[in-house]
Enzyme design. Structure first.
Site, PDB file in Angstrom:
ATOM      1  N   TYR A 149     -15.837  13.937   2.377  1.00  0.00           N
ATOM      2  CA  TYR A 149     -14.909  12.842   2.085  1.00  0.00           C
ATOM      3  C   TYR A 149     -14.246  12.341   3.367  1.00  0.00           C
ATOM      4  O   TYR A 149     -14.031  11.140   3.550  1.00  0.00           O
ATOM      5  CB  TYR A 149     -13.858  13.293   1.068  1.00  0.00           C
ATOM      6  CG  TYR A 149     -12.791  12.242   0.805  1.00  0.00           C
ATOM      7  CD1 TYR A 149     -13.134  10.978   0.322  1.00  0.00           C
ATOM      8  CD2 TYR A 149     -11.449  12.505   1.062  1.00  0.00           C
ATOM      9  CE1 TYR A 149     -12.160  10.006   0.099  1.00  0.00           C
ATOM     10  CE2 TYR A 149     -10.469  11.543   0.826  1.00  0.00           C
ATOM     11  CZ  TYR A 149     -10.834  10.302   0.350  1.00  0.00           C
ATOM     12  OH  TYR A 149      -9.876   9.339   0.134  1.00  0.00           O
ATOM     13  N   TYR A 210      -1.297   8.146   5.104  1.00  0.00           N
ATOM     14  CA  TYR A 210      -1.332   9.607   4.971  1.00  0.00           C
ATOM     15  C   TYR A 210      -1.281  10.244   6.354  1.00  0.00           C
ATOM     16  O   TYR A 210      -1.918   9.757   7.294  1.00  0.00           O
ATOM     17  CB  TYR A 210      -2.632  10.063   4.293  1.00  0.00           C
ATOM     18  CG  TYR A 210      -2.697   9.959   2.780  1.00  0.00           C
ATOM     19  CD1 TYR A 210      -1.561   9.803   1.988  1.00  0.00           C
ATOM     20  CD2 TYR A 210      -3.930  10.065   2.137  1.00  0.00           C
ATOM     21  CE1 TYR A 210      -1.665   9.725   0.604  1.00  0.00           C
ATOM     22  CE2 TYR A 210      -4.041   9.998   0.753  1.00  0.00           C
ATOM     23  CZ  TYR A 210      -2.904   9.825  -0.013  1.00  0.00           C
ATOM     24  OH  TYR A 210      -3.007   9.759  -1.372  1.00  0.00           O
ATOM     25  N   ARG A 223      -2.763   1.055  -3.823  1.00  0.00           N
ATOM     26  CA  ARG A 223      -2.617   1.779  -5.089  1.00  0.00           C
ATOM     27  C   ARG A 223      -3.011   0.916  -6.283  1.00  0.00           C
ATOM     28  O   ARG A 223      -3.418   1.431  -7.316  1.00  0.00           O
ATOM     29  CB  ARG A 223      -1.178   2.278  -5.248  1.00  0.00           C
ATOM     30  CG  ARG A 223      -0.752   3.276  -4.183  1.00  0.00           C
ATOM     31  CD  ARG A 223      -1.598   4.533  -4.190  1.00  0.00           C
ATOM     32  NE  ARG A 223      -1.155   5.510  -3.176  1.00  0.00           N
ATOM     33  CZ  ARG A 223      -1.773   6.663  -2.962  1.00  0.00           C
ATOM     34  NH1 ARG A 223      -2.856   6.982  -3.663  1.00  0.00           N
ATOM     35  NH2 ARG A 223      -1.332   7.490  -2.041  1.00  0.00           N
ATOM     36  N   GLU A 329      -8.408  12.888 -11.987  1.00  0.00           N
ATOM     37  CA  GLU A 329      -8.028  11.618 -11.361  1.00  0.00           C
ATOM     38  C   GLU A 329      -8.284  10.521 -12.392  1.00  0.00           C
ATOM     39  O   GLU A 329      -9.265  10.582 -13.139  1.00  0.00           O
ATOM     40  CB  GLU A 329      -8.856  11.387 -10.097  1.00  0.00           C
ATOM     41  CG  GLU A 329      -8.520  10.072  -9.401  1.00  0.00           C
ATOM     42  CD  GLU A 329      -9.193   9.946  -8.036  1.00  0.00           C
ATOM     43  OE1 GLU A 329      -9.073  10.874  -7.223  1.00  0.00           O
ATOM     44  OE2 GLU A 329      -9.843   8.908  -7.813  1.00  0.00           O
TER      45      GLU A 329
HETATM   46  C1  3EB Z   1      -5.405   9.826  -3.561  1.00  0.00           C
HETATM   47  O1  3EB Z   1      -4.445   9.315  -4.156  1.00  0.00           O
HETATM   48  C2  3EB Z   1      -6.526  10.328  -4.417  1.00  0.00           C
HETATM   49  O2  3EB Z   1     -10.571   7.082  -0.697  1.00  0.00           O
HETATM   50  O3  3EB Z   1     -10.849   5.185  -1.742  1.00  0.00           O
HETATM   51  C3  3EB Z   1      -7.922   7.719  -4.857  1.00  0.00           C
HETATM   52  C4  3EB Z   1      -8.367   6.400  -4.827  1.00  0.00           C
HETATM   53  C5  3EB Z   1      -8.298   8.586  -3.860  1.00  0.00           C
HETATM   54  C6  3EB Z   1      -9.188   5.949  -3.782  1.00  0.00           C
HETATM   55  C7  3EB Z   1     -10.385   6.340  -1.682  1.00  0.00           C
HETATM   56  C8  3EB Z   1      -9.109   8.132  -2.818  1.00  0.00           C
HETATM   57  C9  3EB Z   1      -9.550   6.832  -2.782  1.00  0.00           C
HETATM   58  O4  3EB Z   1      -5.447   9.956  -2.344  1.00  0.00           O
HETATM   59  C10 3EB Z   1      -7.869  10.008  -3.877  1.00  0.00           C
END
Ligand code: 3EB
Length: 342
Positions: A149, A210, A223, A329
């Protein structure tokens, strides 16, 4: 009778379901198909290798528009579009790429997929990437000392940057999930000619911010995204998990993770309704895809969501999730059609 303007989404068990008007179909994602489906009648078909739960018939996620659509292809991207929106998909097997020195096969496949995706947006003139779904085999496996990932995140970010696209702020809603071993990387997406509103979750650090403990390159997604079109408004909620701030909560507790995830979706709905107008979207009127890491957790997740969401439309899939400590998820789509409300 004409369908209302704007986007439509249906989950059906047959690609030729009579509810699907072929002329207006933009594209289809098939989950766990028994055999190769391929592109049919020029309709792009993203074949996703994640089992449907409980193990049953395949499911087709059908995106359509309120007006006739036209098909095209650019490189390996199959697409179909109206004057307003474009659905595209691309599949690249790691076995078919030739990585540059220092790059892994997954990074090469990701780089190629995103380069072709961006080139399609440019040549077809749909500048606004709205929503992207990414499925990569063995998402949590390490290779060359890095989780796959994280390899994907580095390559996605580099490719978007190389095409002059935003890395923070105006970035699409997205999901990134595991898929069965040895399946290709599959990316499908919706893009448009009108800019959407991008929505962040006040309970969470933006994913593109992040801290480095989650990888050298941050994931590039919003989001949620809210698209206003004449006659309808579409809300795309990204894959959402039990993350508050930037940390995973309730490690090992499936029910608590499910509830925390719903709290995050509620927070996004509140943000979206503020943008879209009073109570445009409700928890019980969204269509959900629920990704379950361990199939044995299905009954307890189903029970929890029945309590939390009411009579919502739910599709369950088995998939690994991008952090080892996450067990569930959830992504969601809401479509508010003014024609229906009248
Ligand atoms: C998160 O909130 C969970 O890498 O495109 C959620 C939605 C998540 C999209 C992406 C990753 C992705 O980090 C993981």
């Amino acid at each position: 009778m004409r369908a209302p303007m704007g986007l439509h989404l249906a989950y059906v068990s047959r690609a030729d379901d009579p509810a699907v008007r072929a002329a207006e179909v933009l594209g289809i994602a098939s989950f766990d198909p028994p055999a190769a489906v391929g592109a049919s009648n020029g309709i792009p078909m993203a074949q996703i290798h994640t089992p449907v739960l409980p193990r049953a018939a395949p499911v087709y996620e059908v995106w359509s528009a309120g007006s006739p659509a036209a098909s095209g292809q650019r490189g390996r991207v199959h697409f179909r579009r109206t004057d307003e929106v474009l659905f595209g998909c691309i599949a690249i097997a790691e076995a078919e790429v030739d990585p540059a020195p220092g790059a892994t096969a997954l990074q090469a496949a990701t780089a190629a997929a995103y380069a072709e995706l961006c080139a399609t947006l440019e040549t077809e003139d749909y500048p606004h990437l709205l929503r992207v779904w990414n499925y990569l085999p063995d998402i949590n496996r390490d290779s060359n000392g890095t989780e796959r990932y994280r390899q994907f995140n580095a390559a996605r970010q580099h490719a978007l940057q190389a095409h002059g696209r935003a890395l923070t702020g105006s970035v699409p809603a997205a999901s990134a999930l595991g898929a069965e071993s040895a399946s290709p990387l599959v990316v499908y997406f919706l893009a448009g000619r009108t800019a959407p509103h991008f929505i962040e979750n006040p309970r969470q650090v933006s994913a593109y911010h992040y801290p480095p403990e989650y990888g050298t390159h941050s994931p590039v997604f919003s989001r949620a995204a809210l698209l206003k079109q004449p006659g309808s408004t579409t809300l795309f909620i990204s894959g959402t998990a039990s993350i508050v701030g930037h940390r995973s909560l309730h490690v090992g507790d499936t029910v608590a993770q499910t509830r925390e995830t719903v709290s995050n979706i509620k927070a996004l709905l509140a943000e979206a309704n503020r943008r879209a107008g009073q109570r445009a979207f409700e928890l019980s009127s969204l269509a959900y895809k629920v990704y379950v890491r361990r199939p044995a957790d299905l009954p307890v997740i189903e029970r929890t969501l029945a309590q939390e969401l009411g009579p919502a439309q739910l599709l369950y899939l088995q998939a690994d999730i991008c952090r080892q400590d996450l067990l569930v998820e959830i992504e969601a789509t809401g479509i508010q059609s003014l024609a229906k409300a009248a």
